[in-house]
Design a protein around this motif. Structure first.
Motif, PDB file in Angstrom:
ATOM      1  N   LEU A   1      70.672 130.421  12.698  1.00 55.82           N
ATOM      2  CA  LEU A   1      69.638 129.545  12.316  1.00 55.82           C
ATOM      3  C   LEU A   1      69.479 128.904  11.302  1.00 55.82           C
ATOM      4  O   LEU A   1      68.720 128.087  10.896  1.00 55.82           O
ATOM      5  CB  LEU A   1      68.145 130.167  12.880  1.00 55.82           C
ATOM      6  N   ALA A   2      70.175 129.498  10.274  1.00 54.57           N
ATOM      7  CA  ALA A   2      70.120 129.043   8.708  1.00 54.57           C
ATOM      8  C   ALA A   2      70.543 127.502   8.655  1.00 54.57           C
ATOM      9  O   ALA A   2      69.756 126.822   7.791  1.00 54.57           O
ATOM     10  CB  ALA A   2      70.952 129.855   7.805  1.00 54.57           C
ATOM     11  N   PRO A   3      71.287 126.986   9.389  1.00 51.90           N
ATOM     12  CA  PRO A   3      71.709 125.473   9.104  1.00 51.90           C
ATOM     13  C   PRO A   3      70.590 124.454   9.322  1.00 51.90           C
ATOM     14  O   PRO A   3      70.731 123.365   8.972  1.00 51.90           O
ATOM     15  CB  PRO A   3      72.979 125.192   9.969  1.00 51.90           C
ATOM     16  N   VAL A   4      69.513 124.933  10.379  1.00 51.10           N
ATOM     17  CA  VAL A   4      68.575 123.853  10.371  1.00 51.10           C
ATOM     18  C   VAL A   4      67.455 124.570   9.986  1.00 51.10           C
ATOM     19  O   VAL A   4      66.242 124.204  10.677  1.00 51.10           O
ATOM     20  CB  VAL A   4      68.653 123.810  12.184  1.00 51.10           C
ATOM     21  N   GLY A   5      67.080 125.073   8.957  1.00 47.49           N
ATOM     22  CA  GLY A   5      66.163 125.625   8.397  1.00 47.49           C
ATOM     23  C   GLY A   5      65.843 125.168   6.813  1.00 47.49           C
ATOM     24  O   GLY A   5      65.660 123.922   6.792  1.00 47.49           O
ATOM     25  N   HIS A   6      65.657 125.891   6.000  1.00 47.00           N
ATOM     26  CA  HIS A   6      65.400 125.617   4.607  1.00 47.00           C
ATOM     27  C   HIS A   6      66.463 124.654   4.242  1.00 47.00           C
ATOM     28  O   HIS A   6      65.903 123.800   3.488  1.00 47.00           O
ATOM     29  CB  HIS A   6      65.401 126.935   3.810  1.00 47.00           C
ATOM     30  N   GLY A   7      67.807 125.043   4.473  1.00 48.18           N
ATOM     31  CA  GLY A   7      68.777 123.930   3.615  1.00 48.18           C
ATOM     32  C   GLY A   7      68.583 122.569   4.377  1.00 48.18           C
ATOM     33  O   GLY A   7      68.683 121.576   3.438  1.00 48.18           O
ATOM     34  N   LEU A   8      68.371 122.397   5.541  1.00 44.42           N
ATOM     35  CA  LEU A   8      67.914 121.138   6.196  1.00 44.42           C
ATOM     36  C   LEU A   8      66.763 120.454   5.494  1.00 44.42           C
ATOM     37  O   LEU A   8      66.803 119.019   5.202  1.00 44.42           O
ATOM     38  CB  LEU A   8      67.909 121.203   7.835  1.00 44.42           C
ATOM     39  N   TRP A   9      65.559 121.003   5.356  1.00 46.19           N
ATOM     40  CA  TRP A   9      64.429 120.547   5.027  1.00 46.19           C
ATOM     41  C   TRP A   9      64.420 120.108   3.617  1.00 46.19           C
ATOM     42  O   TRP A   9      63.994 118.848   3.470  1.00 46.19           O
ATOM     43  CB  TRP A   9      63.076 121.451   5.277  1.00 46.19           C
ATOM     44  N   THR A  10      65.032 120.944   2.701  1.00 51.38           N
ATOM     45  CA  THR A  10      65.270 120.434   1.382  1.00 51.38           C
ATOM     46  C   THR A  10      66.170 119.513   1.114  1.00 51.38           C
ATOM     47  O   THR A  10      66.056 118.697  -0.038  1.00 51.38           O
ATOM     48  CB  THR A  10      65.455 121.806   0.364  1.00 51.38           C
TER      49      THR A  10
END
Length: 279
Positions: free
Chosen positions: A169-178
């Motif tokens: 799930l990491a690619p569509v979480g914090h990195g995406l939003w920031t």
């Protein structure tokens, strides 16, 4: 082979080998290695991929390293402090978490980029993603460590399950939003503009919906298929038994919700990247 793919494959083999040896030897000294490799593998891979798409010479390796480590740690620490001071159990806690964590990452991004002489929207996308993935890596390490401890003792299986789920799930979480936030901020050139404020609120809402999807799915399942006796048990503070059909419906709603949020974020990122390219 591309650098990001090589890093992922080597890191995955090392992580899998460490998990296997830890399970075989039952050596607790290897647990930190499992936690760190599993938590950092996907975030580091995506940062290397993003670095390869950098749009100016201002994005140095040193700056990217600072953004990942310093920005990630500052974001986690700032969010932890503010959440402990400001949040109380309530219906709006998910929105509070979204606003605080996205604000903490935004502040960390501005801090690590403070000495950049030239800022483009494309650089903001990459540097924002780097800060976000750093935040995700350190946060995932904490979740993995907590998953290790169960009422029955230490559970390597639960630790591994947590790391796999958060890695997927990491690619569509914090990195995406920031990344979205960084692209808009650098493109605008100033913090207090309507577009920047709207973006901050928008990514915070996506974050809140992501965190709340479990509760939303449970609520929708009960509203759509709840039985009178289940509501009676809820009214007296008991957790009701659920039917097999309700379990399937909950799973579908939860997955569909996460997919919808991810698609919305990716489309927003694409629009931000296209706007950056036009500039």
């Amino acid at each position: 082979m591309k650098p990001w793919l090589k890093i992922f494959l080597i890191g995955f083999v090392l992580w899998a080998a460490t998990v296997t040896v830890t399970a075989w030897t039952v050596n607790p000294n290897l647990v930190p290695t499992v936690v760190l490799l599993g938590s950092f593998l996907v975030p580091v891979t995506f940062v290397v991929w993003a670095y390869g798409r950098g749009m100016s010479a201002d994005l140095t390796v040193e700056l990217m390293f600072r953004a990942f480590v310093v920005g990630g740690v500052l974001g986690v620490l700032g969010a932890a402090l503010l959440e402990s001071w400001l949040l109380k159990p309530s219906f709006g806690i998910y929105l509070g978490v979204g606003l605080i964590e996205e604000g903490a990452k935004l502040a960390a991004l501005m801090f690590v980029a403070r000495r950049m002489t030239r800022r483009t929207a494309g650089d903001g996308l990459v540097l924002g993603a780097t800060v976000g993935f750093g935040f995700a890596a350190f946060e995932s390490a904490g979740y993995a460590f907590n998953a290790l401890f169960t009422p029955a003792g230490l559970s390597l299986a639960q630790l591994v399950e947590t790391e796999v789920l958060r890695g997927v799930l990491a690619p569509v979480g914090h990195g995406l939003w920031t990344a979205i936030m960084g692209g808009v901020l650098f493109g605008a050139g100033r913090l207090f503009t309507g577009q920047v404020i709207f973006t901050y609120l928008g990514v915070s809402v996506l974050h809140a919906l992501w965190d709340a999807m479990n509760a939303i799915s449970i609520t929708l399942t009960l509203v759509l298929t709840g039985k009178p006796w289940q509501f009676d048990q809820l009214r007296i503070g008991k957790v009701p038994q659920v039917t097999e059909g309700q379990v399937h419906l909950y799973t579908f709603l939860d997955l569909a919700g996460l997919v919808a949020i991810s698609v919305a974020g990716l489309l927003w990122l694409r629009a931000t990247a296209q706007a950056a390219a036009r500039r």
